[in-house]
Design a protein around this motif. Structure first.
Motif, PDB file in Angstrom:
ATOM      1  N   GLY A  60       0.807  -1.206   0.000  1.00  0.00           N
ATOM      2  CA  GLY A  60       0.000   0.000   0.000  1.00  0.00           C
ATOM      3  C   GLY A  60       0.842   1.259   0.000  1.00  0.00           C
ATOM      4  N   ASN A  61       0.314   2.306   0.615  1.00  0.00           N
ATOM      5  CA  ASN A  61       0.977   3.601   0.619  1.00  0.00           C
ATOM      6  C   ASN A  61       0.984   4.181   2.034  1.00  0.00           C
ATOM      7  OD1 ASN A  61      -1.659   4.704   0.952  1.00  0.00           O
ATOM      8  ND2 ASN A  61      -1.975   4.555  -1.245  1.00  0.00           N
ATOM      9  N   ALA A  62       1.214   5.485   2.139  1.00  0.00           N
ATOM     10  CA  ALA A  62       1.372   6.114   3.450  1.00  0.00           C
ATOM     11  C   ALA A  62       0.094   6.063   4.297  1.00  0.00           C
ATOM     12  CB  ALA A  62       1.818   7.561   3.276  1.00  0.00           C
ATOM     13  N   ALA A  63      -1.071   5.961   3.686  1.00  0.00           N
ATOM     14  CA  ALA A  63      -2.334   5.944   4.424  1.00  0.00           C
ATOM     15  C   ALA A  63      -2.747   4.538   4.858  1.00  0.00           C
ATOM     16  CB  ALA A  63      -3.445   6.559   3.578  1.00  0.00           C
ATOM     17  N   THR A  64      -2.060   3.515   4.376  1.00  0.00           N
ATOM     18  CA  THR A  64      -2.486   2.140   4.632  1.00  0.00           C
ATOM     19  C   THR A  64      -2.496   1.788   6.114  1.00  0.00           C
ATOM     20  OG1 THR A  64      -1.645   1.472   2.475  1.00  0.00           O
ATOM     21  CG2 THR A  64      -2.014  -0.277   4.071  1.00  0.00           C
ATOM     22  N   GLY A  65      -1.486   2.188   6.857  1.00  0.00           N
ATOM     23  CA  GLY A  65      -1.426   1.860   8.279  1.00  0.00           C
ATOM     24  C   GLY A  65      -2.599   2.413   9.064  1.00  0.00           C
ATOM     25  N   PHE A  66      -2.908   3.682   8.830  1.00  0.00           N
ATOM     26  CA  PHE A  66      -4.048   4.288   9.522  1.00  0.00           C
ATOM     27  C   PHE A  66      -5.351   3.629   9.089  1.00  0.00           C
ATOM     28  CE2 PHE A  66      -0.827   7.654   9.446  1.00  0.00           C
ATOM     29  CZ  PHE A  66      -0.750   7.934  10.799  1.00  0.00           C
ATOM     30  N   PHE A  67      -5.471   3.383   7.789  1.00  0.00           N
ATOM     31  CA  PHE A  67      -6.683   2.766   7.257  1.00  0.00           C
ATOM     32  C   PHE A  67      -6.928   1.401   7.886  1.00  0.00           C
ATOM     33  CE2 PHE A  67      -8.490   0.125   3.690  1.00  0.00           C
ATOM     34  CZ  PHE A  67      -9.787   0.551   3.850  1.00  0.00           C
ATOM     35  N   VAL A  68      -5.917   0.560   7.912  1.00  0.00           N
ATOM     36  CA  VAL A  68      -6.087  -0.797   8.442  1.00  0.00           C
ATOM     37  C   VAL A  68      -6.404  -0.762   9.937  1.00  0.00           C
ATOM     38  CG1 VAL A  68      -4.899  -2.985   8.888  1.00  0.00           C
ATOM     39  CG2 VAL A  68      -4.705  -1.901   6.654  1.00  0.00           C
ATOM     40  N   MET A  69      -5.741   0.096  10.688  1.00  0.00           N
ATOM     41  CA  MET A  69      -6.026   0.150  12.133  1.00  0.00           C
ATOM     42  C   MET A  69      -7.456   0.605  12.412  1.00  0.00           C
ATOM     43  SD  MET A  69      -2.644   1.121  14.251  1.00  0.00           S
ATOM     44  CE  MET A  69      -2.545   2.797  13.753  1.00  0.00           C
ATOM     45  N   PHE A  70      -7.924   1.612  11.688  1.00  0.00           N
ATOM     46  CA  PHE A  70      -9.287   2.077  11.929  1.00  0.00           C
ATOM     47  C   PHE A  70     -10.321   1.096  11.383  1.00  0.00           C
ATOM     48  CE2 PHE A  70      -7.256   6.093  12.935  1.00  0.00           C
ATOM     49  CZ  PHE A  70      -7.987   6.458  14.058  1.00  0.00           C
ATOM     50  N   VAL A  71      -9.980   0.350  10.332  1.00  0.00           N
ATOM     51  CA  VAL A  71     -10.882  -0.696   9.849  1.00  0.00           C
ATOM     52  C   VAL A  71     -11.037  -1.773  10.920  1.00  0.00           C
ATOM     53  CG1 VAL A  71     -10.935  -2.674   8.269  1.00  0.00           C
ATOM     54  CG2 VAL A  71     -10.704  -0.385   7.370  1.00  0.00           C
ATOM     55  N   ALA A 114     -12.922   5.230   9.090  1.00  0.00           N
ATOM     56  CA  ALA A 114     -12.078   4.304   8.324  1.00  0.00           C
ATOM     57  C   ALA A 114     -12.246   4.534   6.832  1.00  0.00           C
ATOM     58  CB  ALA A 114     -12.440   2.862   8.681  1.00  0.00           C
ATOM     59  N   MET A 115     -13.461   4.830   6.403  1.00  0.00           N
ATOM     60  CA  MET A 115     -13.701   5.117   4.990  1.00  0.00           C
ATOM     61  C   MET A 115     -12.934   6.351   4.532  1.00  0.00           C
ATOM     62  SD  MET A 115     -17.201   6.049   2.964  1.00  0.00           S
ATOM     63  CE  MET A 115     -17.132   7.747   3.487  1.00  0.00           C
ATOM     64  N   GLY A 116     -12.827   7.339   5.399  1.00  0.00           N
ATOM     65  CA  GLY A 116     -12.054   8.534   5.063  1.00  0.00           C
ATOM     66  C   GLY A 116     -10.596   8.200   4.797  1.00  0.00           C
ATOM     67  N   PHE A 117     -10.017   7.344   5.647  1.00  0.00           N
ATOM     68  CA  PHE A 117      -8.634   6.911   5.392  1.00  0.00           C
ATOM     69  C   PHE A 117      -8.555   6.043   4.137  1.00  0.00           C
ATOM     70  CE2 PHE A 117      -8.009   7.851   9.977  1.00  0.00           C
ATOM     71  CZ  PHE A 117      -6.975   8.754   9.823  1.00  0.00           C
ATOM     72  N   GLY A 118      -9.612   5.278   3.865  1.00  0.00           N
ATOM     73  CA  GLY A 118      -9.646   4.492   2.639  1.00  0.00           C
ATOM     74  C   GLY A 118      -9.683   5.374   1.403  1.00  0.00           C
ATOM     75  N   CYS A 119     -10.448   6.460   1.479  1.00  0.00           N
ATOM     76  CA  CYS A 119     -10.483   7.402   0.356  1.00  0.00           C
ATOM     77  C   CYS A 119      -9.126   8.069   0.167  1.00  0.00           C
ATOM     78  CB  CYS A 119     -11.566   8.448   0.581  1.00  0.00           C
ATOM     79  SG  CYS A 119     -13.232   7.775   0.472  1.00  0.00           S
ATOM     80  N   LYS A 120      -8.447   8.373   1.249  1.00  0.00           N
ATOM     81  CA  LYS A 120      -7.096   8.936   1.142  1.00  0.00           C
ATOM     82  C   LYS A 120      -6.152   7.924   0.514  1.00  0.00           C
ATOM     83  CE  LYS A 120      -3.883  11.949   1.793  1.00  0.00           C
ATOM     84  NZ  LYS A 120      -3.844  13.149   0.969  1.00  0.00           N
ATOM     85  N   ILE A 122      -7.006   5.575  -1.603  1.00  0.00           N
ATOM     86  CA  ILE A 122      -7.349   5.530  -3.023  1.00  0.00           C
ATOM     87  C   ILE A 122      -6.723   6.712  -3.749  1.00  0.00           C
ATOM     88  CG2 ILE A 122      -9.263   5.755  -4.669  1.00  0.00           C
ATOM     89  CD1 ILE A 122     -10.976   4.186  -2.614  1.00  0.00           C
ATOM     90  N   ASN A 123      -6.772   7.883  -3.120  1.00  0.00           N
ATOM     91  CA  ASN A 123      -6.214   9.093  -3.713  1.00  0.00           C
ATOM     92  C   ASN A 123      -4.702   8.986  -3.920  1.00  0.00           C
ATOM     93  OD1 ASN A 123      -6.249  11.710  -4.730  1.00  0.00           O
ATOM     94  ND2 ASN A 123      -5.944  12.615  -2.707  1.00  0.00           N
ATOM     95  N   LEU A 124      -4.005   8.338  -2.989  1.00  0.00           N
ATOM     96  CA  LEU A 124      -2.552   8.198  -3.096  1.00  0.00           C
ATOM     97  C   LEU A 124      -2.146   7.076  -4.056  1.00  0.00           C
ATOM     98  CD1 LEU A 124      -1.451   8.632   0.622  1.00  0.00           C
ATOM     99  CD2 LEU A 124      -1.276  10.287  -1.236  1.00  0.00           C
ATOM    100  N   GLN A 125      -3.075   6.230  -4.445  1.00  0.00           N
ATOM    101  CA  GLN A 125      -2.872   5.113  -5.377  1.00  0.00           C
ATOM    102  C   GLN A 125      -1.894   4.088  -4.826  1.00  0.00           C
ATOM    103  OE1 GLN A 125      -2.130   6.822  -9.227  1.00  0.00           O
ATOM    104  NE2 GLN A 125      -4.104   7.813  -9.253  1.00  0.00           N
ATOM    105  N   PHE A 126      -1.333   3.264  -5.672  1.00  0.00           N
ATOM    106  CA  PHE A 126      -0.423   2.164  -5.358  1.00  0.00           C
ATOM    107  C   PHE A 126      -0.888   1.333  -4.159  1.00  0.00           C
ATOM    108  CE2 PHE A 126       3.313   0.111  -3.459  1.00  0.00           C
ATOM    109  CZ  PHE A 126       3.636  -0.689  -4.538  1.00  0.00           C
TER     110      PHE A 126
END
Length: 157
Positions: A60-71, A114-120, A122-126
């Motif tokens: 993933g990218n820089a937002a993946t860690g936050f996204f996974v923890m909040f998910v 968690a969706m907000g971090f998921g959208c971030k 998606i925005n960062l791609q990869f």
């Protein structure tokens, strides 16, 4: 007594949300396990890298860690709120409704976070296909959870 016509709709939405929260927990647990197994390995006598982050995920990218923890947090609380919702469906009374609605609202707010971090993310791609599935489930679940809250909040006349 709560509106009897909405009970089948609430049952369907609650079962769907519970299954989706379990899927979130499964994929999120896999991602956390991958991060723990393949993250930074620091041996004795070695120092941490200059820009070390404890929320580093090898995929993933820089937002993946936050996204996974909040998910994971949203998944645990959402599953617990579904259990409260099943109790409300079992009794279907005014006494059990406030607990079900309150826990559903808190679960929805955590899911939206968690969706907000998921959208971030998606925005960062990869990102890999598993993370894309996790993002999709989170976005869909935020909508179905809101719909469930709306069904429970239908006024009784």
């Amino acid at each position: 007594m709560a509106n009897e016509q909405m009970k089948p709709v609430a049952t369907l939405l609650l079962f769907l949300n519970f299954c989706m929260y379990v899927v979130l927990l499964g994929i999120g647990g896999w991602a956390m396990n991958e991060a723990i197994d393949h993250g930074f390995i620091i041996g004795p006598g070695l120092q941490l890298p200059a820009h070390f982050s404890p929320i580093y995920f090898p995929m993933g990218n820089a937002a993946t860690g936050f996204f996974v923890m909040f998910v994971l947090i949203a998944g645990v609380f959402g599953s617990a709120s579904c259990i409260s919702g099943f109790n409300n469906l079992r009794t279907w009374s005014r006494e059990s409704l406030p607990a079900a609605v309150t826990s559903a609202i808190v679960a929805w707010t955590l899911t939206v976070l968690a969706m907000g971090f998921g959208c971030k993310e998606i925005n960062l791609q990869f990102r890999n296909p598993q993370l894309m599935a996790l993002e999709a489930f989170t976005i869909i679940l935020s909508a179905t959870q809101l719909l469930y809250i709306a069904v429970l909040s239908v006024p009784v006349y």
